[in-house]
Design an enzyme around this catalytic site. Structure first.
Site, short mmCIF file in Angstrom:
data_model
loop_
_atom_site.label_atom_id
_atom_site.label_comp_id
_atom_site.label_asym_id
_atom_site.label_seq_id
_atom_site.Cartn_x
_atom_site.Cartn_y
_atom_site.Cartn_z
N GLU A 175 0.82 -1.21 0.00
CA GLU A 175 0.00 0.00 0.00
C GLU A 175 0.85 1.26 0.00
O GLU A 175 0.53 2.24 -0.68
CB GLU A 175 -0.94 -0.01 1.21
CG GLU A 175 -1.96 -1.12 1.12
CD GLU A 175 -2.67 -1.41 2.41
OE1 GLU A 175 -3.56 -2.27 2.39
OE2 GLU A 175 -2.35 -0.79 3.45
N ILE A 228 -5.81 3.86 3.73
CA ILE A 228 -6.20 2.60 3.10
C ILE A 228 -6.11 1.45 4.10
O ILE A 228 -5.34 1.52 5.06
CB ILE A 228 -5.31 2.33 1.85
CG1 ILE A 228 -5.77 1.08 1.08
CG2 ILE A 228 -3.84 2.27 2.22
CD1 ILE A 228 -5.10 0.90 -0.28
N CYS A 229 -6.91 0.43 3.86
CA CYS A 229 -6.87 -0.83 4.59
C CYS A 229 -7.34 -0.61 6.04
O CYS A 229 -8.49 -0.24 6.26
CB CYS A 229 -5.47 -1.42 4.52
SG CYS A 229 -5.31 -3.13 5.06
N ALA A 230 -6.48 -0.82 7.01
CA ALA A 230 -6.84 -0.60 8.41
C ALA A 230 -6.66 0.85 8.84
O ALA A 230 -7.22 1.27 9.87
CB ALA A 230 -6.01 -1.51 9.32
N GLY A 261 -9.39 3.61 1.11
CA GLY A 261 -9.19 2.46 0.23
C GLY A 261 -9.38 1.17 1.00
O GLY A 261 -9.16 1.12 2.21
#
Length: 180
Positions: free
Chosen positions: A16, A102-104, A149
């Site tokens: 990422e 993004i993500c977590a 994201g």
């Protein structure tokens, strides 16, 4: 030239961070990686060590057009524990400048109340930490000055969402050159 800062913490999701940096630099955005660990070498969640451009210092990122938080469970938690970074994010948001996670990492924004009443996305299982957000099952979500994201496999969607937001005229050329 637009300026973006990508914040790295121990346990960040390498794909990422690097994928986003790559897309933005190809698009002519000046990207600076910032370690919040106190050391330039930052090891990601999968054992890859990256040398950040600089160490975090309060006030040093005030010229940013975008603040970017890569995910990774441990890295996102470490970003969330970094009070001066969170202060910077809040100030940046008040100025209606871009914040992307993004993500977590959207959990940082959720904890700050920045997602209240906004649409967002994140890695599956993180949704309860996006306090006040309407969760969408989309690769990326842009709501005003916040881009979120979903995860590492969608990093190019995330990177290009940021590039488009920064009104980059090279976006189509970069996508074509990357065979996307």
């Amino acid at each position: 030239m637009k300026k973006a800062y990508v914040f790295l913490a121990t346990g960040f999701e390498e794909t990422e961070a690097i994928g986003t940096i790559d897309v933005l630099r190809r698009g002519g955005v000046e990207v600076t990686t910032v370690s919040v660990t106190g050391a330039l070498g930052v090891t990601g969640d999968h054992g890859i060590t990256v040398c950040a451009d600089t160490l975090f210092t309060p006030g040093a990122c005030a010229d940013a057009d975008a603040l970017i938080l890569p995910g990774g469970g441990p890295g996102s938690r470490m970003l969330n524990e970094h009070a001066p970074l969170k202060e910077l994010i809040v100030q940046h948001c008040k100025q209606n400048k871009l914040i992307a996670a993004i993500c977590a990492a959207p959990l940082v924004l959720g904890g700050l109340g920045l997602l209240n009443g906004k649409n967002a996305t994140c890695y599956p299982g993180i949704e309860p930490e996006l306090i006040g957000a309407t969760i969408l099952d989309e690769p990326t979500v842009t709501d005003h000055n916040i881009i979120t994201g979903r995860g590492p496999g969608l990093v190019f969607d995330f990177g290009f969402a940021i590039l488009r937001y920064l009104e980059n005229s090279l976006c189509d050329d970069v996508a074509k050159a990357m065979l996307l």
